[in-house]
Design a protein around this motif. Sequence first.
Motif, short mmCIF file in Angstrom:
data_model
loop_
_atom_site.label_atom_id
_atom_site.label_comp_id
_atom_site.label_asym_id
_atom_site.label_seq_id
_atom_site.Cartn_x
_atom_site.Cartn_y
_atom_site.Cartn_z
N ASN A 7 0.83 -1.21 0.00
CA ASN A 7 0.00 0.00 0.00
C ASN A 7 0.87 1.26 0.00
N LEU A 8 2.07 1.16 -0.54
CA LEU A 8 3.01 2.27 -0.50
C LEU A 8 2.57 3.39 -1.44
N ALA A 9 1.87 4.36 -0.87
CA ALA A 9 1.31 5.44 -1.68
C ALA A 9 2.36 6.26 -2.43
N PRO A 10 3.55 6.53 -1.84
CA PRO A 10 4.55 7.30 -2.60
C PRO A 10 4.97 6.67 -3.92
N ALA A 11 4.69 5.36 -4.09
CA ALA A 11 5.02 4.73 -5.37
C ALA A 11 4.24 5.38 -6.50
N PHE A 12 3.00 5.80 -6.23
CA PHE A 12 2.21 6.50 -7.24
C PHE A 12 2.88 7.83 -7.60
N ALA A 13 3.35 8.53 -6.58
CA ALA A 13 3.99 9.82 -6.82
C ALA A 13 5.26 9.66 -7.63
N THR A 14 6.02 8.61 -7.36
CA THR A 14 7.25 8.36 -8.11
C THR A 14 6.94 8.09 -9.57
N GLY A 15 5.84 7.40 -9.82
CA GLY A 15 5.46 7.13 -11.20
C GLY A 15 4.99 8.37 -11.94
N LEU A 16 4.38 9.31 -11.22
CA LEU A 16 3.87 10.53 -11.86
C LEU A 16 4.95 11.59 -12.03
N LEU A 17 5.95 11.58 -11.16
CA LEU A 17 6.94 12.66 -11.15
C LEU A 17 7.68 12.83 -12.48
N PRO A 18 8.18 11.76 -13.11
CA PRO A 18 8.89 11.98 -14.38
C PRO A 18 8.01 12.57 -15.48
N ILE A 19 6.70 12.31 -15.41
CA ILE A 19 5.80 12.89 -16.40
C ILE A 19 5.65 14.38 -16.17
N ILE A 20 5.53 14.77 -14.89
CA ILE A 20 5.31 16.18 -14.56
C ILE A 20 6.54 17.03 -14.85
N ILE A 21 7.71 16.54 -14.49
CA ILE A 21 8.93 17.34 -14.66
C ILE A 21 9.61 17.07 -16.01
N ASN A 22 8.97 16.21 -16.83
CA ASN A 22 9.49 15.89 -18.16
C ASN A 22 10.90 15.31 -18.07
N ALA A 23 11.07 14.33 -17.20
CA ALA A 23 12.37 13.68 -17.03
C ALA A 23 12.60 12.69 -18.17
N THR A 24 13.62 12.93 -18.96
CA THR A 24 13.90 12.08 -20.12
C THR A 24 15.31 11.48 -20.07
N GLU A 98 -3.74 7.40 0.67
CA GLU A 98 -3.64 6.95 2.05
C GLU A 98 -4.95 7.16 2.79
N ALA A 99 -5.59 8.31 2.58
CA ALA A 99 -6.84 8.62 3.27
C ALA A 99 -7.97 7.71 2.80
#
Length: 209
Positions: A7-24, A98-99
């Motif tokens: 149930n590690l919620a930050p895993a979702f954030a890690t998956g979204l982060l490269p899309i948001i900051i355009n990490a290539t 988490e909530a």
Amino acid sequence: MKGLKSNLAPAFATGLLPIIINATHWTFIVAIFFWTICLMIGAWIQRPRSISRVTEASASRWQMLGFISLVFVWVGIVWLAGQPQMAAIPPVIVVFFEAAQQSEYTVTTALKQWLALSAAASIGVGIHLLIASWLLTTVIALPLVYLWLRALNLQLPAAYAFPLLALVLPANMFNKLPTSTGLAAAFFLGSLLIYHQILGWVRMAVTES
């Protein structure tokens, strides 16, 4: 996450982060591995002497369905509004996930979490606008977020991500981060609160009948 029973919620954030900051670049993956290992070592060093067995668990099918459905609704709303940069804000997604797994969710909790997220985003952006140095911004902003959470009497680790997130966001999203955070948090946490209120009324009606 389902396969790992996590149930590690930050895993979702890690998956979204490269899309948001355009990490290539591949260095992003290296950085994720490096800081994850540092976190693991730090957690291991600070582990209590007596460790109880941790029960593995994953979000239920209905929890995941509700979570994903609301994310798609939010993405559709911001896309229609012409604000695609508001589609995914990792700390908000983490708090919502988490909530969503809590058996109870009150108005007070929702309000505190909304205030914590909105203020943390504002602190990160505001300090960075005043001080054009990522190191000083981090040193100043993180303690301020800590004090704000203490004032709210709230433990919300995701809020600490905002001062760091503000440093890596594209310019077109940076200035809108506080507003985007406030609106996204209001949508997700508000939807969860409405769900729990309706669920409470249904339970009450069933009990009375």
